[in-house]
Design an enzyme around this catalytic site. Structure first.
Site, PDB file in Angstrom:
ATOM      1  CB  SER A   1      -0.953   0.007   1.158  1.00  0.00           C
ATOM      2  OG  SER A   1      -1.904   1.101   1.190  1.00  0.00           O
TER       3      SER A   1
ATOM      4  CE  LYS B   1      -4.865  -0.020   0.238  1.00  0.00           C
ATOM      5  NZ  LYS B   1      -5.750  -1.100   1.441  1.00  0.00           N
TER       6      LYS B   1
ATOM      7  CE  LYS C   1      -4.083   3.771   2.014  1.00  0.00           C
ATOM      8  NZ  LYS C   1      -5.505   3.059   2.460  1.00  0.00           N
TER       9      LYS C   1
ATOM     10  CG  ASP D   1      -7.950   2.371   0.369  1.00  0.00           C
ATOM     11  OD1 ASP D   1      -9.176   2.578   0.585  1.00  0.00           O
ATOM     12  OD2 ASP D   1      -7.414   1.902   1.318  1.00  0.00           O
TER      13      ASP D   1
ATOM     14  CD  GLU E   1      -8.853  -0.906   0.338  1.00  0.00           C
ATOM     15  OE1 GLU E   1      -7.890  -1.261  -0.389  1.00  0.00           O
ATOM     16  OE2 GLU E   1      -8.915  -1.121   1.655  1.00  0.00           O
TER      17      GLU E   1
ATOM     18  CG  ASP F   1     -10.925  -0.965   4.605  1.00  0.00           C
ATOM     19  OD1 ASP F   1     -11.214  -1.447   5.523  1.00  0.00           O
ATOM     20  OD2 ASP F   1      -9.774  -0.474   4.333  1.00  0.00           O
TER      21      ASP F   1
ATOM     22  CE  LYS G   1      -7.701  -2.040   6.366  1.00  0.00           C
ATOM     23  NZ  LYS G   1      -7.337  -0.749   6.615  1.00  0.00           N
TER      24      LYS G   1
ATOM     25  N   GLY H   1      -4.783  -4.423   6.496  1.00  0.00           N
ATOM     26  CA  GLY H   1      -4.021  -3.929   7.526  1.00  0.00           C
ATOM     27  C   GLY H   1      -4.008  -2.488   7.871  1.00  0.00           C
TER      28      GLY H   1
HETATM   29  O1  OSB Z   1      -7.386   1.625   4.290  1.00  0.00           O
HETATM   30  O2  OSB Z   1      -6.308  -0.281   4.075  1.00  0.00           O
HETATM   31  C1  OSB Z   1      -6.625   1.025   4.640  1.00  0.00           C
HETATM   32  C2  OSB Z   1      -3.477   1.797   6.870  1.00  0.00           C
HETATM   33  C3  OSB Z   1      -4.204   2.403   7.907  1.00  0.00           C
HETATM   34  C4  OSB Z   1      -5.623   2.524   7.808  1.00  0.00           C
HETATM   35  C5  OSB Z   1      -6.040   2.006   6.721  1.00  0.00           C
HETATM   36  C6  OSB Z   1      -5.574   1.473   5.723  1.00  0.00           C
HETATM   37  C7  OSB Z   1      -4.298   1.194   5.783  1.00  0.00           C
HETATM   38  C8  OSB Z   1      -3.466   0.640   4.670  1.00  0.00           C
HETATM   39  C9  OSB Z   1      -2.216   0.224   5.132  1.00  0.00           C
HETATM   40  O3  OSB Z   1      -3.896   0.825   3.460  1.00  0.00           O
HETATM   41  C10 OSB Z   1      -2.098  -1.671   4.845  1.00  0.00           C
HETATM   42  C11 OSB Z   1      -0.759  -2.200   5.522  1.00  0.00           C
HETATM   43  O4  OSB Z   1      -1.108  -2.314   6.642  1.00  0.00           O
HETATM   44  O5  OSB Z   1       0.025  -2.332   4.884  1.00  0.00           O
HETATM   45 MG    MG Z   2      -8.655   0.722   2.874  1.00  0.00          MG
END
Ligand code: OSB
Ligand code: MG
Length: 384
Positions: free
Chosen positions: A146, A172, A174, A199, A224, A249, A273, A301
């Site tokens: 991510s 992925k 953001k 995401d 996402e 999510d 999660k 995660g």
């Molecule tokens: O939305 O998936 C998410 C990290 C913190 C809060 C929300 C998200 C995330 C990640 C990181 O996308 C995923 C990881 O732990 O590598």
């Molecule tokens: Mg997410």
């Protein structure tokens, strides 16, 4: 199953510096905040779990402060002294407290680890023992990485290249309003063939549907959580307008939420999660629902430290987890992490489940003490 009796539960609030911050549509934290939970049994076993939170209640409503309050005053008194040989009892013991899923998850995870250790089993195998036959752990999980919001497309492409060179096969990114169609186009112009997804972390509303439809051009694996963190209904109005699968999510907080989402067509993929749904017992129910409905599933995660990531990896190794999970190598998150050995990316964008009993990684007491001291220094930190 040999039972364990819970003699004591200790909370260890920590702050750990990131190797690389993760900027999302709701901001970025200055360091990883978490409360590590240590369950000590009558036989002297320590089981570890992680209440993964953020400094600000951005992704979830809980914080490092609220989770300690809820745990100390309401949850731990229900658990200390209990004898456990069936994990499904644990959420029942905590059921008098509503919500607070992250906190419940971290406590439950520590009990899972202790019970697995007491029975000399890998946590992955203990999870599988709660599933029908044919769901044994594969011993490894397929993973992706991510990447946070960057200042420019060039910077984004550079970091994607770095991750591809490290061996990650699913990227992925953001996204947020103003950093969406141009982001997808800019990356696709240079990297037309990579497995790419976005995401939004709940940054859009149904009024943005026209713009979100434009993302269909870019051959994304999924988008996402485009809409609000409780918007199951709204996602069911958006999904039919998009060719790209929506991955849910934030808005799926229970097995019941997932059943509703599937029935009304709110999305086509689930980011599960365990921390968001209140633990692995609920996660196993969600897993069964996904398998029964042929609904693609992967494990998400929130930048967990060693014990939290190890337990998620064990879950992600189950065969019903059919898409790459957000579990990256240790070096992407912390240097060093709180546990040893580190997780290393293997061929085929995979990470191996450790052989040891329980979560299979060992807490490094000196690093834990240092991370607790760092939290103490930041205890009165006021987010800006
Ligand atoms: O939305 O998936 C998410 C990290 C913190 C809060 C929300 C998200 C995330 C990640 C990181 O996308 C995923 C990881 O732990 O590598
Ligand atoms: Mg997410």
């Amino acid at each position: 199953m040999k039972p364990i009796t819970i003699q004591a539960i200790h909370l260890h609030p920590i702050a750990l510096p990131f190797v690389e911050v993760l900027r999302t549509s709701f901001g970025q934290d200055p360091f990883k905040a978490a409360v590590l939970v240590e369950v000590v049994t009558d036989k002297g076993i320590s089981g570890w779990g992680e209440i993964s939170v953020e400094v600000e209640p951005g992704y979830g409503a809980e914080t490092i402060w609220t989770s300690q309050h809820i745990a100390k005053n309401f949850l731990l008194p229900k658990l200390v002294g209990q004898t456990i040989d069936d994990m499904t009892r644990v959420p029942k013991l905590m059921a008098h407290t509503r919500g607070n899923n992250h906190t419940k998850h971290g406590i439950e995870a520590a009990i899972w680890d202790a019970l697995a250790q007491a029975n000399d089993m890998r946590l992955a195998d203990l999870f599988a023992s709660y599933l029908p036959e044919g769901h044994a752990s594969r011993g490894k999980a397929v993973v992706g990485v991510s990447i946070g919001i960057q200042p420019t497309i060039e910077a984004t492409v550079a970091i994607i290249q770095k991750r591809l060179n490290q061996g990650y096969r699913r990227i992925k990114l953001k996204m947020q309003p103003g950093w969406d169609v141009a982001l997808a186009k800019g990356v696709r112009d240079v990297l037309p063939d990579i497995t790419l997804m976005l995401d939004a972390n709940s940054a859009y509303t149904l009024e943005d549907a026209d713009l979100l439809e434009e993302l269909d051009e870019f051959n994304l694996l999924m988008v996402e959580q485009p809409l609000g963190d409780n918007d199951i209904y709204e996602h069911s109005k958006l999904q039919p307008r998009m060719k790209t699968p929506i991955c849910l999510d934030e808005c799926i907080k229970s097995n019941s939420d997932l059943k509703l989402a599937i029935e009304i067509g709110a999305g086509r993929i689930l980011n599960l999660k365990p921390v968001r749904v209140g633990g692995y017992v609920e996660s196993l129910e969600i897993y069964k629902t996904a398998v029964a409905n042929n609904f693609p599933l992967w494990i998400g995660g929130m930048l967990e430290t060693g014990p939290g990531r190890a337990a998620n990896l064990a879950f992600a190794s189950l065969p019903g987890v059919t898409m790459p999970s957000d579990i990256s190598a240790t070096e992407r998150y912390y240097n060093p992490d709180l546990t040893e050995p580190p997780f290393v990316l293997q061929a085929g964008s995979t990470i191996n489940v450790p052989d040891g009993a329980g979560v299979g990684v060992t807490m490094q007491q000196d690093r834990l003490a240092e991370a607790e001291a760092r939290w103490k220094e930041n205890e009165h930190y006021i987010p800006v």
